[in-house]
Design a protein around this motif. Structure first.
Motif, PDB file in Angstrom:
ATOM      1  N   UNK A   1      31.879 -16.240  66.766  1.00  0.00           N
ATOM      2  CA  UNK A   1      31.685 -15.007  67.540  1.00  0.00           C
ATOM      3  C   UNK A   1      31.921 -13.810  66.614  1.00  0.00           C
ATOM      4  N   UNK A   2      31.101 -12.798  66.724  1.00  0.00           N
ATOM      5  CA  UNK A   2      31.217 -11.623  65.863  1.00  0.00           C
ATOM      6  C   UNK A   2      32.197 -10.609  66.447  1.00  0.00           C
ATOM      7  N   UNK A   3      32.781  -9.804  65.563  1.00  0.00           N
ATOM      8  CA  UNK A   3      33.666  -8.725  65.992  1.00  0.00           C
ATOM      9  C   UNK A   3      32.878  -7.734  66.830  1.00  0.00           C
TER      10      UNK A   3
ATOM     11  N   UNK B   1      35.980 -16.133  62.711  1.00  0.00           N
ATOM     12  CA  UNK B   1      36.492 -17.202  61.856  1.00  0.00           C
ATOM     13  C   UNK B   1      37.009 -16.694  60.519  1.00  0.00           C
ATOM     14  N   UNK B   2      36.455 -15.595  60.035  1.00  0.00           N
ATOM     15  CA  UNK B   2      36.930 -15.013  58.784  1.00  0.00           C
ATOM     16  C   UNK B   2      38.374 -14.537  58.927  1.00  0.00           C
ATOM     17  N   UNK B   3      38.679 -13.914  60.061  1.00  0.00           N
ATOM     18  CA  UNK B   3      40.050 -13.473  60.330  1.00  0.00           C
ATOM     19  C   UNK B   3      40.969 -14.678  60.502  1.00  0.00           C
TER      20      UNK B   3
ATOM     21  N   UNK C   1      31.023  -5.632  62.897  1.00  0.00           N
ATOM     22  CA  UNK C   1      30.179  -6.526  63.700  1.00  0.00           C
ATOM     23  C   UNK C   1      29.428  -7.565  62.870  1.00  0.00           C
ATOM     24  N   UNK C   2      29.287  -7.345  61.591  1.00  0.00           N
ATOM     25  CA  UNK C   2      28.602  -8.326  60.740  1.00  0.00           C
ATOM     26  C   UNK C   2      29.494  -9.519  60.401  1.00  0.00           C
TER      27      UNK C   2
END
Length: 126
Positions: A101-103, A114-116, A109-110
């Protein structure tokens, strides 16, 4: 009243005990909450759920430092926005985070959530 130098009380720095604390050391966490943090309560709840999908609302609330009622509202927000799904397992809830899911903020938003999650993931966990 001002002093002889013309400086007002507003110009004098606060005593050291009145200065807000900086980052908390691990042993201080949970004992005192800073005035603001870089992540919102929504972010902290999401991180707590990602770490323990079977955590009770009271446990998440205690970890984040908010009330169980506020935690429930945030969990509902995150579920409504498809950041997580809730599934009943007996009398408990099991949460699954959608790492793809995107920010929501236009500036980030890009990026996917999962990166966080990867930044805060416990390396000792599979």
């Amino acid at each position: 009243m001002s002093s002889d130098t013309g400086a007002s009380d507003a110009d004098t720095p606060p005593p050291p005990s009145a200065v807000p604390p900086g980052p908390l050391a691990p042993e201080q966490r949970g004992s005192e909450r800073p005035a603001w943090t870089l992540l919102t309560n929504h972010g902290h709840v999401l991180l707590a759920v990602a770490e323990s999908q079977d955590a009770r609302v009271a446990d998440i609330a205690a970890r984040v430092g908010i009330t169980p009622r506020a935690t429930l509202a945030i969990l509902k927000d995150l579920e409504d926005a498809a950041y997580l799904t809730r599934r009943r397992v007996g009398r408990r809830s099991h949460y699954t985070v959608d790492a793809h899911q995107h920010f929501r903020h236009p500036a980030t938003a890009a990026h996917e959530v999962g990166e966080l999650l990867a930044i805060f993931a416990d390396p000792s966990r599979p």
